[in-house]
Design a protein around this motif. Structure first.
Motif, mmCIF file in Angstrom:
data_model
loop_
_atom_site.group_PDB
_atom_site.id
_atom_site.type_symbol
_atom_site.label_atom_id
_atom_site.label_comp_id
_atom_site.label_asym_id
_atom_site.label_seq_id
_atom_site.Cartn_x
_atom_site.Cartn_y
_atom_site.Cartn_z
ATOM 1 N N ALA A 344 0.863 -1.183 0.000
ATOM 2 C CA ALA A 344 0.000 0.000 0.000
ATOM 3 C C ALA A 344 0.898 1.230 0.000
ATOM 4 C CB ALA A 344 -0.904 -0.012 1.223
ATOM 5 N N THR A 345 0.333 2.376 -0.355
ATOM 6 C CA THR A 345 1.109 3.615 -0.391
ATOM 7 C C THR A 345 1.600 3.972 1.011
ATOM 8 O OG1 THR A 345 -0.258 4.374 -2.224
ATOM 9 C CG2 THR A 345 1.053 6.038 -1.078
ATOM 10 N N PRO A 346 2.901 4.248 1.158
ATOM 11 C CA PRO A 346 3.971 4.250 0.148
ATOM 12 C C PRO A 346 4.509 2.835 -0.070
ATOM 13 C CG PRO A 346 4.852 4.945 2.255
ATOM 14 C CD PRO A 346 3.393 4.720 2.477
ATOM 15 N N ALA A 347 4.470 2.385 -1.290
ATOM 16 C CA ALA A 347 4.873 1.020 -1.613
ATOM 17 C C ALA A 347 6.392 0.906 -1.696
ATOM 18 C CB ALA A 347 4.246 0.608 -2.940
ATOM 19 N N GLY A 348 6.873 -0.330 -1.482
ATOM 20 C CA GLY A 348 8.301 -0.595 -1.598
ATOM 21 C C GLY A 348 8.936 -0.967 -0.275
ATOM 22 N N ASP A 349 10.273 -0.968 -0.254
ATOM 23 C CA ASP A 349 11.001 -1.312 0.956
ATOM 24 C C ASP A 349 10.659 -0.337 2.077
ATOM 25 O OD1 ASP A 349 12.202 -3.373 -0.365
ATOM 26 O OD2 ASP A 349 14.071 -2.293 -0.792
ATOM 27 N N TYR A 350 10.471 -0.905 3.249
ATOM 28 C CA TYR A 350 10.071 -0.075 4.389
ATOM 29 C C TYR A 350 10.796 -0.576 5.636
ATOM 30 C CZ TYR A 350 7.096 2.277 7.821
ATOM 31 O OH TYR A 350 6.640 3.052 8.839
ATOM 32 N N GLN A 351 11.295 0.377 6.437
ATOM 33 C CA GLN A 351 12.032 -0.003 7.652
ATOM 34 C C GLN A 351 11.896 1.099 8.699
ATOM 35 O OE1 GLN A 351 16.148 -1.162 7.052
ATOM 36 N NE2 GLN A 351 16.725 -0.360 9.064
ATOM 37 N N ARG A 352 11.726 0.688 9.954
ATOM 38 C CA ARG A 352 11.713 1.614 11.074
ATOM 39 C C ARG A 352 12.439 0.966 12.254
ATOM 40 N NH1 ARG A 352 10.461 4.529 7.659
ATOM 41 N NH2 ARG A 352 8.843 6.131 7.604
ATOM 42 N N LEU A 353 13.242 1.774 12.946
ATOM 43 C CA LEU A 353 13.933 1.297 14.143
ATOM 44 C C LEU A 353 14.013 2.448 15.138
ATOM 45 C CD1 LEU A 353 15.518 -0.989 15.574
ATOM 46 C CD2 LEU A 353 17.607 0.017 14.616
ATOM 47 N N SER A 354 13.417 2.243 16.306
ATOM 48 C CA SER A 354 13.480 3.239 17.376
ATOM 49 C C SER A 354 14.432 2.750 18.453
ATOM 50 C CB SER A 354 12.101 3.484 17.984
ATOM 51 O OG SER A 354 12.177 4.469 19.003
ATOM 52 N N GLU A 355 15.341 3.630 18.862
ATOM 53 C CA GLU A 355 16.338 3.278 19.881
ATOM 54 C C GLU A 355 16.291 4.293 21.016
ATOM 55 O OE1 GLU A 355 20.978 3.928 19.994
ATOM 56 O OE2 GLU A 355 20.544 2.068 18.897
ATOM 57 N N VAL A 356 16.274 3.781 22.238
ATOM 58 C CA VAL A 356 16.387 4.613 23.433
ATOM 59 C C VAL A 356 17.614 4.146 24.193
ATOM 60 C CG1 VAL A 356 15.252 5.499 25.492
ATOM 61 C CG2 VAL A 356 13.888 4.753 23.547
ATOM 62 N N GLU A 357 18.433 5.093 24.618
ATOM 63 C CA GLU A 357 19.660 4.757 25.336
ATOM 64 C C GLU A 357 19.781 5.621 26.578
ATOM 65 O OE1 GLU A 357 24.492 4.256 24.566
ATOM 66 O OE2 GLU A 357 23.245 5.348 23.133
ATOM 67 N N ASP A 358 20.194 4.985 27.672
ATOM 68 C CA ASP A 358 20.505 5.687 28.912
ATOM 69 C C ASP A 358 21.943 5.329 29.273
ATOM 70 O OD1 ASP A 358 20.878 5.939 31.899
ATOM 71 O OD2 ASP A 358 18.853 6.768 31.753
ATOM 72 N N ARG A 359 22.817 6.330 29.224
ATOM 73 C CA ARG A 359 24.230 6.109 29.532
ATOM 74 C C ARG A 359 24.640 7.088 30.630
ATOM 75 N NH1 ARG A 359 28.730 6.199 24.855
ATOM 76 N NH2 ARG A 359 27.653 4.246 24.386
ATOM 77 N N GLY A 360 25.295 6.562 31.657
ATOM 78 C CA GLY A 360 25.688 7.452 32.741
ATOM 79 C C GLY A 360 26.593 6.776 33.744
ATOM 80 N N PHE A 361 26.925 7.528 34.778
ATOM 81 C CA PHE A 361 27.749 7.002 35.854
ATOM 82 C C PHE A 361 27.209 7.532 37.176
ATOM 83 C CE2 PHE A 361 29.588 11.030 34.586
ATOM 84 C CZ PHE A 361 29.891 11.649 35.788
ATOM 85 N N GLY A 362 27.533 6.826 38.245
ATOM 86 C CA GLY A 362 27.009 7.250 39.534
ATOM 87 C C GLY A 362 27.648 6.501 40.673
ATOM 88 N N SER A 363 27.077 6.714 41.848
ATOM 89 C CA SER A 363 27.572 6.076 43.060
ATOM 90 C C SER A 363 26.423 5.973 44.050
ATOM 91 C CB SER A 363 28.721 6.885 43.669
ATOM 92 O OG SER A 363 29.175 6.287 44.872
ATOM 93 N N ALA A 364 26.502 4.991 44.926
ATOM 94 C CA ALA A 364 25.517 4.824 45.993
ATOM 95 C C ALA A 364 26.204 4.116 47.155
ATOM 96 C CB ALA A 364 24.313 4.017 45.510
#
Length: 742
Positions: A344-364
């Motif tokens: 269906a419109t839009p026809a052809g190759d289709y791709q989706r990728l959602s990325e969530v990243e949490d990068r950090g440092f800490g102490s406890a």
């Protein structure tokens, strides 16, 4: 019958166990010979005795509100997921597969805190594209204990523990090395019919003088989680699970240094990676996606490096009785995507990728000191934590739409990609707490007042990816805030086997980056918005209960009542814009008042004859006090009753699990019916092989179709979607495992 991949996995696991066992035996032989020679020359250094901490509850879990599952119980019940954990052992614990989070007492997502070795695993949510979760980025085979802390208590746990906390501790060398030994190991192999997975893990620890090293690794390969449906059609009406393949692996390495003065240091490296590919047959109707040409992918990755410090005083002159600290770096990634060919419109190759990243440092960490003051004995604990991190979201993809702009109602106008749905957000979090357990002489009664201060700051950052968002209109404002969370805990040790407790506590949760800054949609379509003006959630709760008996005969009873203010929820925006956004606008808002209350009961008995009985009941009810709507996130009434028989070499158990929604009203789109299912399990320790245990189980013995109310709470059944049974739990499945300890 095993397929080729399963046979290869089995052969690989068997070869690994055999070779590793031979290598360790050879190393032990060499070490024993060297030790004997050294003894003759008088140059052996006495080894410090290792103390196994299994069974102790520390830090956040050091409270009568917590229950513990040991490594032995994890093995005996063949637990490899949160679903397994909450099935019979912790029936008040659920896992919501729709949003990838643990649910305790009707709260999930960022309202339940997950800690591993004292490090918080953040809950990730992209707000609109299903890349959420991440808190299950570990392997249960690497764990030594799991503590479940129920109830709202931020004074010790910190922000996010409104529903409770899951406290995980990974294996330490002393968990494997027995008294008087210099090495130890454990090897596991398991087959799970729920997803037709085969997996193996191995952990080996050795020590020289006061230094110990641990290596642990696991690998599992499997397929889709089964449903109770039998319709394998493509598209509308499908009830079988979509075919899937996944690979999961983890590595844990620890180097631990002990001292004779009570200090200990542990350097840890950990990696977890799970990658799953799915043939999305339920969406392959032939109009938009044809059979075999529409797939999905899910990725969950976590890496961390940490340095732990532990101290336990060896004499009365020490400044502190105990201390604990962890310094860490952590990177958590959650991905969700689809790819294939559109017709269906839009026809052809289709791709989706959602990325969530949490990068950090800490102490406890925390320090603890006890002292007497006349009639009273004080145990003062002072601690805190900080975390500095960056949250990033990005959606990539390709299609045949071209650069745009697109007219209203164009199909391409709905396909937002190669952009960020929110800015990068740099965040800071800081908390400090103090509590004093005051024991009243020898009465067995104590009071523990506590107070915590939390501060946070979110700072949006300009990025090229966010500026490509069709709704971009400059950076939103940052947000900061703070809160005080007091508590008062009363305990009375009436007898050796009766502990009574009551607690009042407040809790706090700052809005997440997604809740503040999500901006997903485009003019002419729909809009999903965050809210930079959100207020932090707070709660106030009372808990009264008792821990009774011992390991042979005992139980637990708890009643709780919690109220929440500024409860964050995604709702229809008060001001709609049908011209620019004809398909609606939703936005995160604060609900004024929400209430959750309930009761939990558990009991067990082991008879001299070898017969065992255990049972539990959990019930909770939640509602919005302003609208009187029932909260769909609160699980229905659930009960577990199990009867078993054990000897020294074998045992078996039959467990009944029942659930029923007893409320008069439900706002869930799909209301799960009540059910009753049975599990039959058994174990055997053959005397011919020391340290070997074989376990097996038949789950959902009578192959009943049933549903998990938590995971289907947001499901809406339609005439063009999958059939009802597509959302059901697995039918009759089998599980088998081997555990070899050395």
């Amino acid at each position: 019958m095993l397929n080729r991949h399963h046979r290869l996995a089995l052969l690989a696991c068997t070869a690994f166990v055999t070779l590793a066992g031979a290598a360790i035996s050879h190393a032990q032989s060499i070490t024993s010979n060297e030790t004997a020679a050294a003894e003759k020359q008088g140059r052996v250094t006495p080894l410090k005795t290792l103390t196994v901490r299994t069974g102790e509850q520390e830090g956040v879990a050091d409270t009568p509100l917590a229950s513990q599952v040991t490594e032995q119980e994890l093995d005996d019940n063949q637990i490899s997921s949160f679903e397994d954990l909450g099935r019979t052992l912790e029936p008040g614990v659920y896992f919501n597969r729709e949003n990838g989070s643990v649910n305790i007492r009707g709260l999930d997502g960022p309202r339940v805190l997950t800690l591993i070795d004292g490090i918080a695993i953040p809950y990730l949510d992209d707000g609109a594209r299903d890349a959420d979760g991440g808190i299950d980025s570990f392997d249960f085979s690497e764990l030594s204990t799991v503590d479940i802390v129920r109830g709202a208590d931020s004074s010790r746990a910190g922000g996010g523990a409104l529903g409770g906390a899951v406290v995980l501790r990974t294996l330490d060398p002393e968990d494997l090395i027995g008294e008087g030994r210099i090495w130890g190991g454990i090897f596991k192999f398991a087959y799970d019919g729920e997803d037709e997975s085969l997996g193996g893990s191995a952990a080996v620890a050795a020590r020289y003088d006061n230094t110990a090293v641990l290596f642990q690794g696991g690998y599992k390969k499997g397929h889709e989680r089964q449903t109770g449906g039998d319709n394998g059609a493509y598209g509308t009406g499908r009830t079988e699970a979509n075919p899937a393949d996944f690979d999961q692996n983890n590595v844990l390495v620890k180097v631990k240094q002990y001292t004779d003065s009570g200090h200990g240091f542990t350097l840890t490296g950990e990696r977890f990676d799970r990658d799953e590919d799915t043939d999305l047959r339920h969406a392959q109707t032939g109009a938009t996606y044809r059979p075999g040409e529409w797939d999905g992918t899910e990725v969950n990755k976590r890496d961390r490096i940490s340095l732990n410090y532990e101290f336990e005083a060896t004499d009365d002159d020490a400044l502190f009785d105990a201390a604990n600290a962890v310094f860490y770096w952590q990177d958590l990634i959650r991905e969700s995507g689809t790819h294939g060919v559109r017709y269906a419109t839009p026809a052809g190759d289709y791709q989706r990728l959602s990325e969530v990243e949490d990068r950090g440092f800490g102490s406890a960490g925390y320090v603890e000191k006890g002292f007497d003051a006349g009639y009273f004995h004080h145990t003062v604990t002072l601690g805190g934590d900080f975390y500095i991190n960056t949250t990033t979201q990005y959606s990539s993809g390709k299609d045949s739409c071209g650069p745009g702009p697109y007219p209203p109602f164009s199909s391409c106008n709905f396909l937002h990609s190669n952009q960020s749905d929110m800015p990068d957000v740099e965040s800071k979090r800081f908390g400090i707490f103090v509590q004093d357990e005051i024991a009243f002489g020898e009465t067995g009664f104590s009071l523990t007042p506590g107070l915590r201060y939390d501060w946070y700051e979110h700072s949006p950052q300009e990025t090229a990816a966010y500026s490509r968002n069709p709704n971009y209109n400059g950076l939103p404002d940052g947000q900061d805030g703070d809160a005080l969370s007091p508590k008062l805990l009363a305990k009375h040790q009436a007898t050796d086997n009766i502990e009574l407790f009551a607690q009042w506590a407040m809790a706090f949760r700052a809005p997440t980056a997604t809740e503040l800054y999500l901006d997903y949609g485009a003019p002419g379509t729909y809009l999903r918005l965050g809210n930079p003006d959100l207020k932090p959630e707070t709660s106030s709760g009372v808990e009264i209960g008792a821990n009774l008996g011992d390991t042979d005969f005992g139980g637990r009873i708890t009643g709780f009542y919690n109220r929440y203010r500024n409860f964050i929820d995604s709702v229809d925006a008060p001001v709609q814009d049908p011209i620019n956004y004809p398909f609606g606008v939703t936005q995160y808002m604060n609900r004024n008042r929400v209430q959750i209350s309930g009761v939990e009961l558990a009991a067990h008995k082991i008879f001299d004859s070898g017969v065992t009985l255990r049972g539990s009941v959990t019930y909770a009810l939640g509602k919005d006090l302003d609208t009187n709507e029932r909260l769909g996130s609160v699980a229905p009434l659930k009960g577990v009753l199990a009867v078993g028989y054990e000897t020294e070499t074998w045992g078996t158990e039959l467990a009944m699990i029942a659930a029923k929604d007893v409320s008069e009203k439900s706002d869930a789109s799909f209301k799960a019916p009540g059910y009753g299912i049975f599990d039959l399990t058994g174990w055997w320790k053959p005397g011919q092989v020391e340290g070997l245990t074989m376990r097996a189980g038949i789950y959902n013995l009578f192959d009943k179709e049933y549903y998990d109310a938590i995971s289907v709470r947001d499901v809406t059944l339609t005439s063009t979607g999958p059939g009802r049974a597509f959302y059901s739990e697995p039918g009759r499945t089998f599980k088998f495992s081997l555990t070899q300890r050395f």
